[in-house]
Design a protein around this motif. Structure first.
Motif, PDB file in Angstrom:
ATOM      1  N   ALA A  97     -69.739 -52.921  -4.875  1.00  0.00           N
ATOM      2  CA  ALA A  97     -70.504 -54.386  -5.397  1.00  0.00           C
ATOM      3  C   ALA A  97     -71.983 -54.547  -5.457  1.00  0.00           C
ATOM      4  N   GLY A  98     -72.238 -53.832  -4.524  1.00  0.00           N
ATOM      5  CA  GLY A  98     -73.712 -54.514  -4.561  1.00  0.00           C
ATOM      6  C   GLY A  98     -74.798 -54.021  -5.197  1.00  0.00           C
ATOM      7  N   ASN A  99     -74.371 -52.854  -5.703  1.00  0.00           N
ATOM      8  CA  ASN A  99     -75.073 -51.609  -6.960  1.00  0.00           C
ATOM      9  C   ASN A  99     -74.476 -51.594  -7.822  1.00  0.00           C
ATOM     10  N   ALA A 100     -73.659 -51.870  -8.087  1.00  0.00           N
ATOM     11  CA  ALA A 100     -72.495 -51.785  -8.943  1.00  0.00           C
ATOM     12  C   ALA A 100     -73.129 -50.986 -10.379  1.00  0.00           C
ATOM     13  N   PHE A 101     -74.267 -51.401 -10.811  1.00  0.00           N
ATOM     14  CA  PHE A 101     -75.187 -50.535 -12.460  1.00  0.00           C
ATOM     15  C   PHE A 101     -75.769 -49.240 -12.028  1.00  0.00           C
ATOM     16  N   GLU A 102     -76.428 -49.596 -11.407  1.00  0.00           N
ATOM     17  CA  GLU A 102     -77.052 -48.376 -10.196  1.00  0.00           C
ATOM     18  C   GLU A 102     -76.204 -47.178  -9.941  1.00  0.00           C
ATOM     19  N   GLU A 108     -84.028 -59.386  -8.325  1.00  0.00           N
ATOM     20  CA  GLU A 108     -83.013 -60.984  -7.317  1.00  0.00           C
ATOM     21  C   GLU A 108     -82.434 -60.278  -5.785  1.00  0.00           C
ATOM     22  N   GLN A 109     -82.884 -58.971  -5.877  1.00  0.00           N
ATOM     23  CA  GLN A 109     -82.367 -58.348  -4.325  1.00  0.00           C
ATOM     24  C   GLN A 109     -83.818 -58.387  -3.609  1.00  0.00           C
ATOM     25  N   HIS A 110     -85.462 -58.834  -4.353  1.00  0.00           N
ATOM     26  CA  HIS A 110     -86.437 -59.101  -3.815  1.00  0.00           C
ATOM     27  C   HIS A 110     -86.593 -60.929  -3.491  1.00  0.00           C
ATOM     28  N   GLU A 111     -85.919 -61.726  -3.918  1.00  0.00           N
ATOM     29  CA  GLU A 111     -86.012 -62.693  -3.849  1.00  0.00           C
ATOM     30  C   GLU A 111     -85.269 -63.520  -2.597  1.00  0.00           C
ATOM     31  N   LEU A 112     -84.032 -62.413  -2.256  1.00  0.00           N
ATOM     32  CA  LEU A 112     -82.960 -62.358  -1.414  1.00  0.00           C
ATOM     33  C   LEU A 112     -83.660 -62.110  -0.308  1.00  0.00           C
ATOM     34  N   ILE A 113     -84.126 -61.069  -0.111  1.00  0.00           N
ATOM     35  CA  ILE A 113     -85.178 -60.453   1.180  1.00  0.00           C
ATOM     36  C   ILE A 113     -86.063 -61.438   1.424  1.00  0.00           C
ATOM     37  N   VAL A 114     -87.550 -61.870   0.159  1.00  0.00           N
ATOM     38  CA  VAL A 114     -88.250 -62.557   0.947  1.00  0.00           C
ATOM     39  C   VAL A 114     -87.651 -63.985   1.055  1.00  0.00           C
ATOM     40  N   ALA A 171     -80.245 -61.012   7.982  1.00  0.00           N
ATOM     41  CA  ALA A 171     -79.965 -60.717   6.953  1.00  0.00           C
ATOM     42  C   ALA A 171     -81.135 -60.518   5.783  1.00  0.00           C
ATOM     43  N   ALA A 172     -82.218 -60.215   6.540  1.00  0.00           N
ATOM     44  CA  ALA A 172     -83.063 -59.639   5.402  1.00  0.00           C
ATOM     45  C   ALA A 172     -83.538 -58.079   5.804  1.00  0.00           C
ATOM     46  N   ARG A 173     -82.682 -57.449   6.869  1.00  0.00           N
ATOM     47  CA  ARG A 173     -82.595 -55.712   7.340  1.00  0.00           C
ATOM     48  C   ARG A 173     -81.319 -55.606   6.570  1.00  0.00           C
ATOM     49  N   ARG A 174     -80.492 -56.429   6.369  1.00  0.00           N
ATOM     50  CA  ARG A 174     -78.714 -56.300   5.285  1.00  0.00           C
ATOM     51  C   ARG A 174     -79.362 -55.737   4.080  1.00  0.00           C
ATOM     52  N   ALA A 175     -79.516 -57.117   3.357  1.00  0.00           N
ATOM     53  CA  ALA A 175     -80.846 -57.803   2.320  1.00  0.00           C
ATOM     54  C   ALA A 175     -81.477 -56.206   1.365  1.00  0.00           C
ATOM     55  N   MET A 176     -82.600 -55.419   2.892  1.00  0.00           N
ATOM     56  CA  MET A 176     -83.618 -54.337   2.182  1.00  0.00           C
ATOM     57  C   MET A 176     -83.311 -53.017   1.947  1.00  0.00           C
ATOM     58  N   ALA A 177     -81.796 -52.632   3.122  1.00  0.00           N
ATOM     59  CA  ALA A 177     -81.011 -51.550   3.243  1.00  0.00           C
ATOM     60  C   ALA A 177     -79.916 -51.935   1.595  1.00  0.00           C
ATOM     61  N   GLU A 178     -79.731 -52.668   1.271  1.00  0.00           N
ATOM     62  CA  GLU A 178     -78.785 -53.124  -0.146  1.00  0.00           C
ATOM     63  C   GLU A 178     -79.881 -52.657  -1.271  1.00  0.00           C
ATOM     64  N   HIS A 179     -81.063 -52.861  -1.140  1.00  0.00           N
ATOM     65  CA  HIS A 179     -81.990 -52.573  -2.284  1.00  0.00           C
ATOM     66  C   HIS A 179     -82.673 -51.228  -2.618  1.00  0.00           C
TER      67      HIS A 179
END
Length: 232
Positions: free
Chosen positions: A13-18, A195-201, A211-219
């Protein structure tokens, strides 16, 4: 298991388009759906990949813009793989080991940078810098996106307070940018990245390292999917 079933299995789900783009590119590059052949029907393909038809259409449109497929109307219509396929210029071919090495380095240093930045007590100037770079990236044109994206990622590294880590992120980013220059810019991916940048920051400013590490990893995983899809 038939090869098509293996390639067109449900995406995450995290990067469905990519990941959808990567799966379609794998099927095309491996000849599972060869030049002149039709991709599975949209409804069937969306079900098999576990994505919405909107996401699938965005992925197909991106491959159409890049010259890999074409859509035909009518009773015998559908999405067909182009013949011939686009041929990368010699300087755009990538050694798989080089690609894997660059992605591994980037993942290690940038997830670490996000975690470290979130673990620090950031001052007002550092917070403003992060939010300013985030806004610049969000408002960037397609032509300036990669430059503004790089500046945001470097701002995250700078927020760690480590000059060595910032230099390592800069080196990793330079290598990845050279790879990104070899693939098309896909607007749905840019929107998702923002959207992912917003979550990381948000996680960094809130002081949540995990949470920052997880968000960056998904990005980073999303970028890696596109690079492997187009370049592997």
């Amino acid at each position: 298991m038939p090869l098509q079933d293996a390639l067109f299995r449900p995406v995450r789900a995290g990067n469905a388009f990519e990941e959808t783009v990567e799966r379609l590119m794998q099927a095309i590059r491996l000849g599972v759906v060869g030049p002149g052949e039709r991709l599975p029907a949209e409804r069937d393909l969306a079900t098999r990949l576990g994505v919405s038809r909107v996401t699938l259409r965005e992925a197909i449109r991106s491959l159409q813009d890049a010259g890999y497929v074409e859509s035909r109307r009518g009773r015998y219509g559908g999405t067909f793989v182009n013949s011939p396929l686009p041929v990368p210029a010699p300087d755009r071919r990538v050694d798989p080991a080089e690609l894997a090495d660059a992605l591994t380095l980037r993942w290690a240093v940038e997830t670490g940078a996000a975690e470290c930045a979130a673990g620090r007590a950031l001052g007002p100037v550092e917070r403003r810098n992060l939010l300013s770079r985030l806004a610049e990236c969000r408002d960037a044109s397609v032509d300036s996106y990669r430059r503004k994206d790089s500046r945001l990622h470097l701002a995250i590294a700078e927020a760690t307070g480590s000059a060595s880590l910032t230099a390592a992120v800069a080196d990793a980013r330079t290598r990845v940018n050279a790879l990104l220059d070899r693939i098309p810019l896909l607007p749905p991916n840019l929107a998702h990245s923002n959207e992912q940048h917003e979550l990381i920051v948000t996680h960094i400013v809130a002081g949540d390292p995990e949470a920052a590490r997880r968000a960056m990893a998904e990005h980073l995983d999303g970028t890696a999917l596109l690079l492997r899809g187009f370049l592997s």
